[in-house]
Design a protein around this motif. Sequence first.
Motif, PDB file in Angstrom:
ATOM      1  N   PHE A   6     -71.984 -88.806  21.919  1.00  0.00           N
ATOM      2  CA  PHE A   6     -70.542 -88.583  21.873  1.00  0.00           C
ATOM      3  C   PHE A   6     -69.767 -89.844  22.258  1.00  0.00           C
ATOM      4  CE2 PHE A   6     -71.612 -83.937  22.746  1.00  0.00           C
ATOM      5  CZ  PHE A   6     -71.425 -83.570  21.430  1.00  0.00           C
ATOM      6  N   SER A   7     -70.225 -90.565  23.267  1.00  0.00           N
ATOM      7  CA  SER A   7     -69.481 -91.739  23.743  1.00  0.00           C
ATOM      8  C   SER A   7     -69.517 -92.893  22.751  1.00  0.00           C
ATOM      9  CB  SER A   7     -70.026 -92.190  25.100  1.00  0.00           C
ATOM     10  OG  SER A   7     -71.391 -92.558  24.999  1.00  0.00           O
ATOM     11  N   ARG A   8     -70.519 -92.933  21.871  1.00  0.00           N
ATOM     12  CA  ARG A   8     -70.585 -94.026  20.885  1.00  0.00           C
ATOM     13  C   ARG A   8     -69.613 -93.835  19.723  1.00  0.00           C
ATOM     14  NH1 ARG A   8     -76.236 -93.819  22.096  1.00  0.00           N
ATOM     15  NH2 ARG A   8     -76.579 -92.269  20.444  1.00  0.00           N
ATOM     16  N   VAL A   9     -69.240 -92.597  19.443  1.00  0.00           N
ATOM     17  CA  VAL A   9     -68.390 -92.328  18.284  1.00  0.00           C
ATOM     18  C   VAL A   9     -67.004 -92.962  18.416  1.00  0.00           C
ATOM     19  CG1 VAL A   9     -67.343 -90.550  16.838  1.00  0.00           C
ATOM     20  CG2 VAL A   9     -69.657 -90.228  17.725  1.00  0.00           C
ATOM     21  N   PRO A  10     -66.264 -92.753  19.538  1.00  0.00           N
ATOM     22  CA  PRO A  10     -64.925 -93.356  19.594  1.00  0.00           C
ATOM     23  C   PRO A  10     -64.962 -94.875  19.497  1.00  0.00           C
ATOM     24  CG  PRO A  10     -65.554 -92.424  21.725  1.00  0.00           C
ATOM     25  CD  PRO A  10     -66.540 -91.939  20.737  1.00  0.00           C
ATOM     26  N   ALA A  11     -66.013 -95.510  20.013  1.00  0.00           N
ATOM     27  CA  ALA A  11     -66.112 -96.967  19.922  1.00  0.00           C
ATOM     28  C   ALA A  11     -66.179 -97.408  18.467  1.00  0.00           C
ATOM     29  CB  ALA A  11     -67.338 -97.451  20.692  1.00  0.00           C
ATOM     30  N   GLN A  12     -66.957 -96.683  17.658  1.00  0.00           N
ATOM     31  CA  GLN A  12     -67.086 -97.024  16.243  1.00  0.00           C
ATOM     32  C   GLN A  12     -65.786 -96.751  15.484  1.00  0.00           C
ATOM     33  OE1 GLN A  12     -69.639 -98.448  14.679  1.00  0.00           O
ATOM     34  NE2 GLN A  12     -70.875 -98.603  16.524  1.00  0.00           N
ATOM     35  N   VAL A  13     -65.182 -95.605  15.771  1.00  0.00           N
ATOM     36  CA  VAL A  13     -63.937 -95.243  15.079  1.00  0.00           C
ATOM     37  C   VAL A  13     -62.825 -96.227  15.430  1.00  0.00           C
ATOM     38  CG1 VAL A  13     -62.167 -93.467  14.838  1.00  0.00           C
ATOM     39  CG2 VAL A  13     -64.573 -92.800  14.921  1.00  0.00           C
ATOM     40  N   GLN A  14     -62.723 -96.598  16.712  1.00  0.00           N
ATOM     41  CA  GLN A  14     -61.699 -97.559  17.128  1.00  0.00           C
ATOM     42  C   GLN A  14     -61.912 -98.911  16.464  1.00  0.00           C
ATOM     43  OE1 GLN A  14     -61.807 -97.651  21.408  1.00  0.00           O
ATOM     44  NE2 GLN A  14     -61.147 -95.512  21.600  1.00  0.00           N
ATOM     45  N   ALA A  15     -63.179 -99.340  16.338  1.00  0.00           N
ATOM     46  CA  ALA A  15     -63.473-100.623  15.697  1.00  0.00           C
ATOM     47  C   ALA A  15     -63.002-100.616  14.244  1.00  0.00           C
ATOM     48  CB  ALA A  15     -64.966-100.914  15.776  1.00  0.00           C
ATOM     49  N   GLU A  16     -63.228 -99.505  13.559  1.00  0.00           N
ATOM     50  CA  GLU A  16     -62.801 -99.406  12.158  1.00  0.00           C
ATOM     51  C   GLU A  16     -61.286 -99.390  12.043  1.00  0.00           C
ATOM     52  OE1 GLU A  16     -64.766 -95.954  10.662  1.00  0.00           O
ATOM     53  OE2 GLU A  16     -66.768 -96.835  10.812  1.00  0.00           O
ATOM     54  N   LYS A  17     -60.623 -98.689  12.978  1.00  0.00           N
ATOM     55  CA  LYS A  17     -59.156 -98.644  12.967  1.00  0.00           C
ATOM     56  C   LYS A  17     -58.568-100.027  13.243  1.00  0.00           C
ATOM     57  CE  LYS A  17     -58.450 -94.110  12.502  1.00  0.00           C
ATOM     58  NZ  LYS A  17     -57.672 -93.497  11.395  1.00  0.00           N
ATOM     59  N   ASP A  18     -59.156-100.743  14.205  1.00  0.00           N
ATOM     60  CA  ASP A  18     -58.639-102.067  14.553  1.00  0.00           C
ATOM     61  C   ASP A  18     -58.819-103.047  13.403  1.00  0.00           C
ATOM     62  OD1 ASP A  18     -57.503-103.872  16.501  1.00  0.00           O
ATOM     63  OD2 ASP A  18     -59.479-104.807  16.625  1.00  0.00           O
ATOM     64  N   ALA A  19     -59.909-102.897  12.644  1.00  0.00           N
ATOM     65  CA  ALA A  19     -60.160-103.801  11.518  1.00  0.00           C
ATOM     66  C   ALA A  19     -59.082-103.678  10.447  1.00  0.00           C
ATOM     67  CB  ALA A  19     -61.539-103.513  10.921  1.00  0.00           C
ATOM     68  N   THR A  20     -58.447-102.504  10.370  1.00  0.00           N
ATOM     69  CA  THR A  20     -57.386-102.296   9.375  1.00  0.00           C
ATOM     70  C   THR A  20     -55.989-102.440   9.994  1.00  0.00           C
ATOM     71  OG1 THR A  20     -57.395 -99.892   9.762  1.00  0.00           O
ATOM     72  CG2 THR A  20     -58.866-100.736   8.041  1.00  0.00           C
ATOM     73  N   GLY A  21     -55.934-102.889  11.254  1.00  0.00           N
ATOM     74  CA  GLY A  21     -54.643-103.072  11.920  1.00  0.00           C
ATOM     75  C   GLY A  21     -53.971-101.774  12.307  1.00  0.00           C
ATOM     76  N   ASP A  22     -54.770-100.724  12.540  1.00  0.00           N
ATOM     77  CA  ASP A  22     -54.211 -99.401  12.799  1.00  0.00           C
ATOM     78  C   ASP A  22     -54.095 -99.080  14.292  1.00  0.00           C
ATOM     79  OD1 ASP A  22     -53.162 -96.919  12.113  1.00  0.00           O
ATOM     80  OD2 ASP A  22     -55.125 -95.962  12.130  1.00  0.00           O
ATOM     81  N   ILE A  23     -54.285-100.071  15.171  1.00  0.00           N
ATOM     82  CA  ILE A  23     -54.125 -99.847  16.608  1.00  0.00           C
ATOM     83  C   ILE A  23     -52.884-100.583  17.085  1.00  0.00           C
ATOM     84  CG2 ILE A  23     -55.102-100.219  18.901  1.00  0.00           C
ATOM     85  CD1 ILE A  23     -57.841 -99.818  17.808  1.00  0.00           C
ATOM     86  N   GLY A  45     -67.885-107.132  12.451  1.00  0.00           N
ATOM     87  CA  GLY A  45     -68.298-108.493  12.150  1.00  0.00           C
ATOM     88  C   GLY A  45     -68.416-109.291  13.435  1.00  0.00           C
ATOM     89  N   PRO A  46     -68.385-110.639  13.343  1.00  0.00           N
ATOM     90  CA  PRO A  46     -68.551-111.474  14.543  1.00  0.00           C
ATOM     91  C   PRO A  46     -67.336-111.416  15.454  1.00  0.00           C
ATOM     92  CG  PRO A  46     -68.041-112.837  12.638  1.00  0.00           C
ATOM     93  CD  PRO A  46     -68.231-111.447  12.120  1.00  0.00           C
ATOM     94  N   GLY A  47     -67.544-111.794  16.700  1.00  0.00           N
ATOM     95  CA  GLY A  47     -66.437-111.817  17.656  1.00  0.00           C
ATOM     96  C   GLY A  47     -66.662-110.861  18.808  1.00  0.00           C
ATOM     97  N   ARG A  48     -66.099-111.206  19.953  1.00  0.00           N
ATOM     98  CA  ARG A  48     -66.225-110.348  21.127  1.00  0.00           C
ATOM     99  C   ARG A  48     -65.274-109.153  21.029  1.00  0.00           C
ATOM    100  NH1 ARG A  48     -65.322-114.371  26.045  1.00  0.00           N
ATOM    101  NH2 ARG A  48     -63.593-114.977  24.679  1.00  0.00           N
ATOM    102  N   PRO A  49     -65.611-108.050  21.687  1.00  0.00           N
ATOM    103  CA  PRO A  49     -64.704-106.891  21.687  1.00  0.00           C
ATOM    104  C   PRO A  49     -63.357-107.249  22.286  1.00  0.00           C
ATOM    105  CG  PRO A  49     -66.873-106.293  22.538  1.00  0.00           C
ATOM    106  CD  PRO A  49     -66.856-107.788  22.427  1.00  0.00           C
ATOM    107  N   ARG A  50     -62.324-106.613  21.785  1.00  0.00           N
ATOM    108  CA  ARG A  50     -60.987-106.836  22.347  1.00  0.00           C
ATOM    109  C   ARG A  50     -60.794-105.960  23.569  1.00  0.00           C
ATOM    110  NH1 ARG A  50     -54.976-107.253  19.548  1.00  0.00           N
ATOM    111  NH2 ARG A  50     -53.853-107.333  21.525  1.00  0.00           N
ATOM    112  N   THR A  51     -60.409-106.560  24.663  1.00  0.00           N
ATOM    113  CA  THR A  51     -60.219-105.834  25.918  1.00  0.00           C
ATOM    114  C   THR A  51     -58.821-106.021  26.499  1.00  0.00           C
ATOM    115  OG1 THR A  51     -61.040-107.715  27.218  1.00  0.00           O
ATOM    116  CG2 THR A  51     -62.670-106.089  26.493  1.00  0.00           C
ATOM    117  N   ARG A  52     -58.004-106.865  25.867  1.00  0.00           N
ATOM    118  CA  ARG A  52     -56.696-107.198  26.436  1.00  0.00           C
ATOM    119  C   ARG A  52     -55.561-106.691  25.554  1.00  0.00           C
ATOM    120  NH1 ARG A  52     -55.683-113.373  27.853  1.00  0.00           N
ATOM    121  NH2 ARG A  52     -55.521-113.504  25.582  1.00  0.00           N
ATOM    122  N   PRO A  53     -54.749-105.749  26.066  1.00  0.00           N
ATOM    123  CA  PRO A  53     -53.579-105.270  25.314  1.00  0.00           C
ATOM    124  C   PRO A  53     -52.509-106.349  25.214  1.00  0.00           C
ATOM    125  CG  PRO A  53     -54.182-103.774  27.113  1.00  0.00           C
ATOM    126  CD  PRO A  53     -54.917-105.044  27.333  1.00  0.00           C
TER     127      PRO A  53
END
Length: 285
Positions: A77-94, A179-187
């Motif tokens: 369960f905890s892995r799903v939101p991480a994947q969904v958020q990554a996909e949303k961020d890739a399209t500029g949806d966050i 893709g490459p790059g560190r996770p985003r942690t800073r709003p």
Amino acid sequence: MFGVVRRHELSDVEWEVLSRFLPRSGTGRPRANDRVVLNGIVWKLRTGSAWRDVPERYGSWQTLYMRFRRWALDGTFSRVPAQVQAEKDATGDIDWLVSVDSTIVRAHQHAAGGKWGQSIGDEAGDHALGRSRGGLSTKVHLACDGRGRPLGFVLTGGNTNDCTRFEHVMETIRVARIGPGRPRTRPDHVVADKGYSSRKIRTHLRRRGIRHTIPERADQVLNRLNRGSRGGRPVGFDRQAYRLRNVVERCFNRLKQWRGLATRYDKTRESYQATVTIASILLWI
């Protein structure tokens, strides 16, 4: 298509997203249909019913419970939101204007078997239950994006002060890159109410280069004025940004439509955390 979607069940779109992240069955006896089981789990959490009261159309309640516990403990369960958020961020949806707040959840007597305390995992057996005048309760400390979707949360006992868990909540914001790059942690910007007005929190945000809007408490303003020139300048306050803080309240409102979340029935931290996570996932989808 799965046929007619009943009330409290997953839609075809929700199932299409979730099915990609469920573990595949191995060799041996075929297991119960994942969609039927997940529908039963969601039905139970949305209605707040006991596991034994889940309708028979979802199969054996023991199967539902064991699958729920397994996926809660193995991190499915905890892995799903991480994947969904990554996909949303890739399209500029966050929207990276982040709001932070907490909400109290009363613990039902069925949850009272869990050990309660203020720690957040340092103690063996701590299940995020705290005792106050209202009885046992849990507090959900949460950060959401500018569209009211949870980026991360922390569970503590209901008697825990909000500001003591601010940094822990910020640490849960970790959106991976496609893709490459560190996770985003800073709003880009953090908005919070007076409960988070402390020198420690403001210093933490400044060091990370995060703009923030947190109003001062009345006693802090009075102390600063009483000290005169030694009290320093007033903190910056962006009224326009602060008006957007209500998105976190709306996020809590949507999460608490789940009766199994609005009242805690789970004894263990892992089960209740999975409940909040599932509700959060469907907000993202």
